[in-house]
Design an enzyme around this catalytic site. Structure first.
Site, mmCIF file in Angstrom:
data_model
loop_
_atom_site.group_PDB
_atom_site.id
_atom_site.type_symbol
_atom_site.label_atom_id
_atom_site.label_comp_id
_atom_site.label_asym_id
_atom_site.label_seq_id
_atom_site.Cartn_x
_atom_site.Cartn_y
_atom_site.Cartn_z
ATOM 1 N N ALA A 70 -41.636 7.493 30.250
ATOM 2 C CA ALA A 70 -41.486 8.943 30.117
ATOM 3 C C ALA A 70 -42.277 9.516 28.943
ATOM 4 O O ALA A 70 -42.653 10.682 28.975
ATOM 5 C CB ALA A 70 -40.019 9.295 29.987
ATOM 6 N N THR A 71 -42.527 8.719 27.916
ATOM 7 C CA THR A 71 -43.334 9.241 26.810
ATOM 8 C C THR A 71 -44.706 9.642 27.345
ATOM 9 O O THR A 71 -45.209 10.733 27.052
ATOM 10 C CB THR A 71 -43.462 8.182 25.686
ATOM 11 O OG1 THR A 71 -42.147 7.929 25.178
ATOM 12 C CG2 THR A 71 -44.370 8.651 24.561
ATOM 13 N N ASN A 150 -30.156 13.057 25.211
ATOM 14 C CA ASN A 150 -29.976 11.634 24.917
ATOM 15 C C ASN A 150 -29.108 11.360 23.691
ATOM 16 O O ASN A 150 -28.742 10.222 23.441
ATOM 17 C CB ASN A 150 -31.351 10.958 24.726
ATOM 18 C CG ASN A 150 -32.189 11.653 23.684
ATOM 19 O OD1 ASN A 150 -32.423 12.855 23.754
ATOM 20 N ND2 ASN A 150 -32.645 10.909 22.695
ATOM 21 N N SER A 197 -37.913 7.561 33.575
ATOM 22 C CA SER A 197 -38.222 6.293 32.901
ATOM 23 C C SER A 197 -37.379 5.164 33.492
ATOM 24 O O SER A 197 -36.143 5.239 33.481
ATOM 25 C CB SER A 197 -37.916 6.443 31.411
ATOM 26 O OG SER A 197 -38.043 5.206 30.772
ATOM 27 N N GLY A 198 -38.047 4.119 34.008
ATOM 28 C CA GLY A 198 -37.351 3.046 34.721
ATOM 29 C C GLY A 198 -36.325 2.280 33.899
ATOM 30 O O GLY A 198 -35.277 1.894 34.407
ATOM 31 N N THR A 235 -56.023 0.430 36.005
ATOM 32 C CA THR A 235 -55.621 -0.324 37.194
ATOM 33 C C THR A 235 -54.122 -0.144 37.445
ATOM 34 O O THR A 235 -53.307 -0.268 36.524
ATOM 35 C CB THR A 235 -55.967 -1.824 37.006
ATOM 36 O OG1 THR A 235 -57.370 -1.896 36.754
ATOM 37 C CG2 THR A 235 -55.610 -2.637 38.226
ATOM 38 N N CYS A 321 -33.602 9.739 11.220
ATOM 39 C CA CYS A 321 -34.420 10.886 11.632
ATOM 40 C C CYS A 321 -35.122 10.571 12.940
ATOM 41 O O CYS A 321 -35.647 9.488 13.147
ATOM 42 C CB CYS A 321 -35.418 11.262 10.561
ATOM 43 S SG CYS A 321 -36.481 9.947 10.044
#
Ligand code: PMP
Length: 379
Positions: A70-71, A150, A197-198, A235, A321
């Protein structure tokens, strides 16, 4: 060991691992190769994308792009759309609830000259819809809002924002759905791009998706051989992508049951910790049951995480942080939580492998730790 850190990552499902190994063994070919094995692998990728569209009930114009997580998806969507739309406006909107992979991208865009506006956050940790509406000027090109937070688990008003933005066709709506898939019903209608995100739902690390309604509006941020609609050259990781389809299928199949189990576990822990004087629960009752944020005001979060860890209970701190811009957690700060509570905050996050049988050993660890730190607690 009790693993209550599933918002950080989850244990890969055995079937997902088996799929990954199997495809690596038998279909390790490059889908861009011109020979028949390449064609076969390319067909598998096309089928995988069709399966994702069917599982997530996405419409025909949706495109699915496989990423490394996801990043990358968030970077690709936000930078890609901002650069494409910059001639039409300069204002981009998000909130301080976002994960750094959105927040820091938006800040980087502000450094490039975009005008970044932050929507206010309610004390329950939700986007303030009225404030968002007041920010929607003619100059706005992008709004980014996560699906489930999150840090607290709070569910964001994605459907209401999508409906509000219908009147602003120029505005691209991006949703970071990392903590939502497999946990709460996914809202995709009216959403232009959505990240997944997996490894958050028993898939593998390094696998993600960007789901997009208008891929031609994204400028690529990775250039090269033109794979993945020219947006994500490199790839294609076929085994990982096929394994992620499996993870999505399993997560959705198990969602209702998981939600039931985790609601029960979450409620039981809420009820238990509320009996202890000085403990504060930061996650609103309406939050997703897989995340529970608590504070021991006056105690440091790291001390608590270590104390739990010594007793084989893995949890996470939220006081560290999450951004170079603040030494306190920005999400909790945005919710108006005071400094002592933020410093003493911890996050318990549950997943598909947790059971009610873990409640008693957790309670035991909690009680022992409470006794150890009771003196420090600000009551
Ligand atoms: N967004 C949210 C809400 C997250 O919780 C995370 C992972 N902590 C990410 C994005 C980043 O996902 P990934 O690890 O796949 O890059």
């Amino acid at each position: 060991m009790i693993y209550f850190d599933n918002a950080a990552t989850t244990k890969p499902n055995r079937e997902v691992l088996d799929t990954f190994v199997e495809v690596n063994e038998h279909l390790y070919f490059n889908p861009n190769s011109p020979h028949q094995n390449g064609d076969q692998t390319a067909r598998l990728m096309t089928q995988s994308k069709a399966q994702i569209k069917s599982l997530l009930q996405l419409n025909d114009q949706t495109e699915v792009i496989f990423t490394s997580g996801a990043t990358e998806s968030n970077n690709m969507a936000l930078k890609g759309i901002a650069r494409h739309k910059q001639a039409f406006g300069k204002t981009i909107i998000t909130s301080k609830l976002e994960h750094p992979s959105v927040l820091e991208v938006m800040r980087a865009l502000a450094d490039e000259g975009f005008n970044l506006e932050f929507v206010n956050v309610t004390k329950e940790g939700r986007i303030d819809l009225e404030h968002l509406e007041s920010l929607l000027t003619q100059d706005v090109i992008l709004v980014s809002c996560m699906h489930v937070n999150n840090i607290t688990g709070q569910i964001q008003p994605v459907a209401q924002i999508a409906s509000m933005l219908k009147q602003y066709p120029k505005v691209h709506f991006h949703v970071d759905a990392v903590q939502a898939l497999g946990k709460v019903p996914l809202i995709t209608e009216g959403v232009d791009t959505l990240s997944v995100s997996g490894h958050k739902f028993n898939g593998l690390k390094g696998q993600g998706l960007l789901i997009t309604q208008n891929y031609h509006q994204l400028e690529p941020i990775i250039h090269g051989g033109g794979q993945e609609l020219n947006l994500r050259s490199g790839t294609v990781n076929v085994p990982s992508n096929v394994a992620m389809v499996k993870a999505i299928r399993l997560a959705l199949e198990n969602q209702a049951e998981l939600s039931h189990t985790l609601s029960e576990l979450n409620q039981a822990i809420r009820d238990y910790v509320s009996q202890f004087r000085g403990i504060v629960i930061n996650s609103d009752e309406s939050a997703s049951p897989h995340i529970l944020n608590l504070s021991f005001p006056g105690v440091k979060g790291e001390v608590l995480v270590n104390a739990f860890s010594k007793r084989d209970v893995m949890i996470s701190t939220t006081s560290a942080c999450s951004s170079k811009h603040s030494s306190l957690n920005e999400v909790l700060l945005a919710m108006g939580i005071d400094e002592k509570n933020i410093e003493g905050s911890i996050r318990l996050s549950f997943g598909s492998l947790n059971t009610m049988a873990e409640l008693e050993p957790f309670k035991k660890a909690f009680e022992e730790i409470y006794e150890e730190v009771e003196e420090l607690l600000r009551k």
